[in-house]
Design a protein around this motif. Sequence first.
Motif, mmCIF file in Angstrom:
data_model
loop_
_atom_site.group_PDB
_atom_site.id
_atom_site.type_symbol
_atom_site.label_atom_id
_atom_site.label_comp_id
_atom_site.label_asym_id
_atom_site.label_seq_id
_atom_site.Cartn_x
_atom_site.Cartn_y
_atom_site.Cartn_z
ATOM 1 N N GLY A 117 0.806 -1.207 0.000
ATOM 2 C CA GLY A 117 0.000 0.000 0.000
ATOM 3 C C GLY A 117 0.843 1.263 0.000
ATOM 4 N N GLY A 137 -0.221 -3.452 4.146
ATOM 5 C CA GLY A 137 -1.142 -2.328 4.087
ATOM 6 C C GLY A 137 -0.441 -0.988 4.194
ATOM 7 N N GLU A 170 -1.860 -5.620 8.258
ATOM 8 C CA GLU A 170 -2.927 -4.627 8.169
ATOM 9 C C GLU A 170 -2.339 -3.217 8.298
ATOM 10 O OE1 GLU A 170 -5.954 -5.108 7.395
ATOM 11 O OE2 GLU A 170 -6.244 -7.273 7.641
ATOM 12 N N PRO A 171 -3.053 -2.198 7.811
ATOM 13 C CA PRO A 171 -2.524 -0.830 7.824
ATOM 14 C C PRO A 171 -2.018 -0.392 9.203
ATOM 15 C CG PRO A 171 -4.511 -0.904 6.511
ATOM 16 C CD PRO A 171 -4.378 -2.261 7.142
ATOM 17 N N ARG A 189 -4.317 -4.331 12.443
ATOM 18 C CA ARG A 189 -4.101 -2.896 12.278
ATOM 19 C C ARG A 189 -3.404 -2.305 13.501
ATOM 20 N NH1 ARG A 189 -6.575 1.374 9.299
ATOM 21 N NH2 ARG A 189 -7.830 -0.192 8.184
#
Length: 228
Positions: A117, A137, A170-171, A189
């Motif tokens: 990402g 992410g 995850e981000p 996250r």
Amino acid sequence: MAKTTAAQPAAAQPEAAEPAVAPPGAAPHAGDAAGKTAYRAVVARSLRGFTGAGYEKGRPLLVQAAWFAALHLLFVKWWFPARWRPVLLRAFGARVGERVLIRRGVRVHWPWKLDIGDDVWIGEDAWILNLEPVTIGQDCCVSQSALLCTGSHLRRSATFEFDNGPIRLEPGCWVAARAVVLRGVTVGRDAVVGAGAVAHRDLAPGSVLTASGTPGAAPAVSAKGVTA
């Protein structure tokens, strides 16, 4: 061993400790409640019969060879401009967002199985061993010498067949220096895999895994940033 007295009830007397006899090709493991040694059959390993079942590389041999040449002759070198690394990954099928920083020495096994990402940092000498897809992410940090390893083997398979699985970051999560994330794991996250820690199972959002293997809550944050 102390002698049993006549006053001791017969039901309370322990049975005679007879050592269990190991069958051929067996190894001891944790004993039962009575303290006896139990045995588990040992798989006779035969790597000659390995088939590689269940693992698809995803590109023809010539593309694989071209990537390995680009990886070792260009991508990992200190003199290769950082701004060109995302470009080279995209040329081999990776999905790479904007403002991604990849330092020298980073190794990516198969670019076409990588999805990164926006605003991601990947530190020096990190290794993305992505036999299966790896998703990173946005706003994630993978620090120096960290390992994302999607590969494994079936330990009870005589021919040691693959037991691979994807990894998802995850981000906002952080895989710190020399940390390891193993196959099939999702790091939630804003979670943290601490320096030297090994994540072998999913991490909940906001959790912290330390090198001692102890998961905990997210560190306290002040107006100036992380304080603990």
